[in-house]
Design a protein around this motif. Structure first.
Motif, PDB file in Angstrom:
ATOM      1  N   LEU A   1      -4.328  -3.400 -11.593  1.00  0.00           N
ATOM      2  CA  LEU A   1      -3.744  -2.440 -10.660  1.00  0.00           C
ATOM      3  C   LEU A   1      -2.622  -1.624 -11.290  1.00  0.00           C
ATOM      4  O   LEU A   1      -2.185  -0.621 -10.709  1.00  0.00           O
TER       5      LEU A   1
ATOM      6  N   TRP B   1      -2.497   1.478  -3.570  1.00  0.00           N
ATOM      7  CA  TRP B   1      -3.735   0.711  -3.443  1.00  0.00           C
ATOM      8  C   TRP B   1      -3.843   0.128  -2.032  1.00  0.00           C
ATOM      9  O   TRP B   1      -2.881  -0.390  -1.490  1.00  0.00           O
ATOM     10  N   THR B   2      -5.016   0.229  -1.430  1.00  0.00           N
ATOM     11  CA  THR B   2      -5.222  -0.425  -0.135  1.00  0.00           C
ATOM     12  C   THR B   2      -5.461  -1.910  -0.354  1.00  0.00           C
ATOM     13  O   THR B   2      -5.775  -2.350  -1.476  1.00  0.00           O
TER      14      THR B   2
ATOM     15  N   THR C   1       0.838  -1.203   0.000  1.00  0.00           N
ATOM     16  CA  THR C   1       0.000   0.000   0.000  1.00  0.00           C
ATOM     17  C   THR C   1       0.872   1.252   0.000  1.00  0.00           C
ATOM     18  O   THR C   1       0.607   2.207  -0.744  1.00  0.00           O
TER      19      THR C   1
ATOM     20  N   THR D   1       2.238   3.798  -9.704  1.00  0.00           N
ATOM     21  CA  THR D   1       1.367   3.756  -8.535  1.00  0.00           C
ATOM     22  C   THR D   1      -0.083   3.972  -8.958  1.00  0.00           C
ATOM     23  O   THR D   1      -0.385   4.223 -10.139  1.00  0.00           O
ATOM     24  N   LYS D   2      -0.959   3.907  -7.986  1.00  0.00           N
ATOM     25  CA  LYS D   2      -2.383   4.169  -8.227  1.00  0.00           C
ATOM     26  C   LYS D   2      -2.589   5.543  -8.855  1.00  0.00           C
ATOM     27  O   LYS D   2      -3.473   5.726  -9.713  1.00  0.00           O
TER      28      LYS D   2
ATOM     29  N   GLU E   1      -8.805  -2.601  -1.758  1.00  0.00           N
ATOM     30  CA  GLU E   1      -8.922  -2.321  -3.189  1.00  0.00           C
ATOM     31  C   GLU E   1      -8.228  -3.372  -4.036  1.00  0.00           C
ATOM     32  O   GLU E   1      -8.665  -3.671  -5.158  1.00  0.00           O
ATOM     33  N   ALA E   2      -7.152  -3.948  -3.499  1.00  0.00           N
ATOM     34  CA  ALA E   2      -6.323  -4.850  -4.310  1.00  0.00           C
ATOM     35  C   ALA E   2      -6.759  -6.303  -4.250  1.00  0.00           C
ATOM     36  O   ALA E   2      -6.758  -7.001  -5.279  1.00  0.00           O
TER      37      ALA E   2
END
Length: 239
Positions: free
Chosen positions: A182, A169-170, A164, A212-213, A173-174
């Motif tokens: 992702l 992403w938490t 994370t 990253t996100k 969420e993942a």
């Protein structure tokens, strides 16, 4: 097997000893006849199963069971009695007894003791295995590095705090999503190459250019390991 036998009648105690010598030749029987001796043996914590009469002068079998549940809850407790009755037997099992044997059916005593001890051993083994799994999960979660576990379809099954922090992403969420969802499409060839490499070799290392996100570029050195089950078949990937 070490058996702690609580019985106030010496003749009955000897009868049980003789029977178990035939049924469980390697059993070591420790006979006690009162509360004080019973407590002393519980404190030694060396028995594999407890066998107890139900009716004892000044010290009932249920009292003994309560003491055993308090001081040696991991040790199975079996009643042997000629007067326990169905209602009392149900009460004893509800209170924590593993089994009960009637004195006029003592031919099943060895089987009852062996099964109770075996079941207790199996339960301890399961608890130990579950404790190891919880510890491993905690270690993974708290690891400072990103740790991601996927199934063989590349769907995320574990995503720790390090992942994370690195990718944004938490875990909520993942987990459950394909890895490809992702990361941007331009990173997919690298992810596929790493996945295919673990098929040829259990361990693989490579440098990935990911995002990253929020789209920030990230250069990550990735170690991938193929996780196999007890049967040797692939089960998951750790990276």
């Amino acid at each position: 097997m070490r058996i702690l036998h609580l019985e106030d009648n010496p003749a009955d105690a000897e009868l049980v000893r003789e029977l178990l010598r035939e049924e469980i030749p390697l059993a070591h029987i420790v006979h006690v006849s009162n509360r004080e001796a019973f407590l002393a043996e519980l404190q030694r914590d060396e028995c594999d199963v407890i066998l107890s009469d139900y009716s004892l002068p000044g010290f009932s079998g249920l009292d003994a069971l309560a003491l055993a549940r308090h001081r040696a809850a991991h040790v199975p407790f079996v009643f042997l009695s000629g007067s326990i009755g169905e209602d009392r037997a149900i009460e004893a099992v509800r209170a924590g007894a593993a089994d009960y044997v009637l004195k006029d059916r003592m031919q099943r005593l060895g089987t009852a003791l062996s099964r109770s001890a075996r079941d207790a051993t199996d339960r301890r083994a399961r608890r130990d295995a579950e404790a190891r799994i919880r510890l491993q999960a905690e270690i993974i979660e708290l690891a400072p590095l990103a740790v991601v576990i996927t199934d063989l379809d590349d769907r995320v099954t574990s995503w720790n705090r390090g992942a994370t922090r690195l990718f944004g992403w938490t875990s909520a969420e993942a987990i459950g999503r394909p890895v490809a969802e992702l990361f941007p499409p331009d990173t997919h060839p690298q992810l596929a190459a790493g996945r295919e490499a673990t098929v040829r070799a259990t361990d693989w290392r490579g440098e990935f250019h990911l995002r990253t996100k929020e789209g920030t570029p990230v250069v990550a050195t990735v170690f991938m390991t193929l996780i196999r089950g007890e049967d040797g078949q692939p089960r998951a990937r750790l990276s």
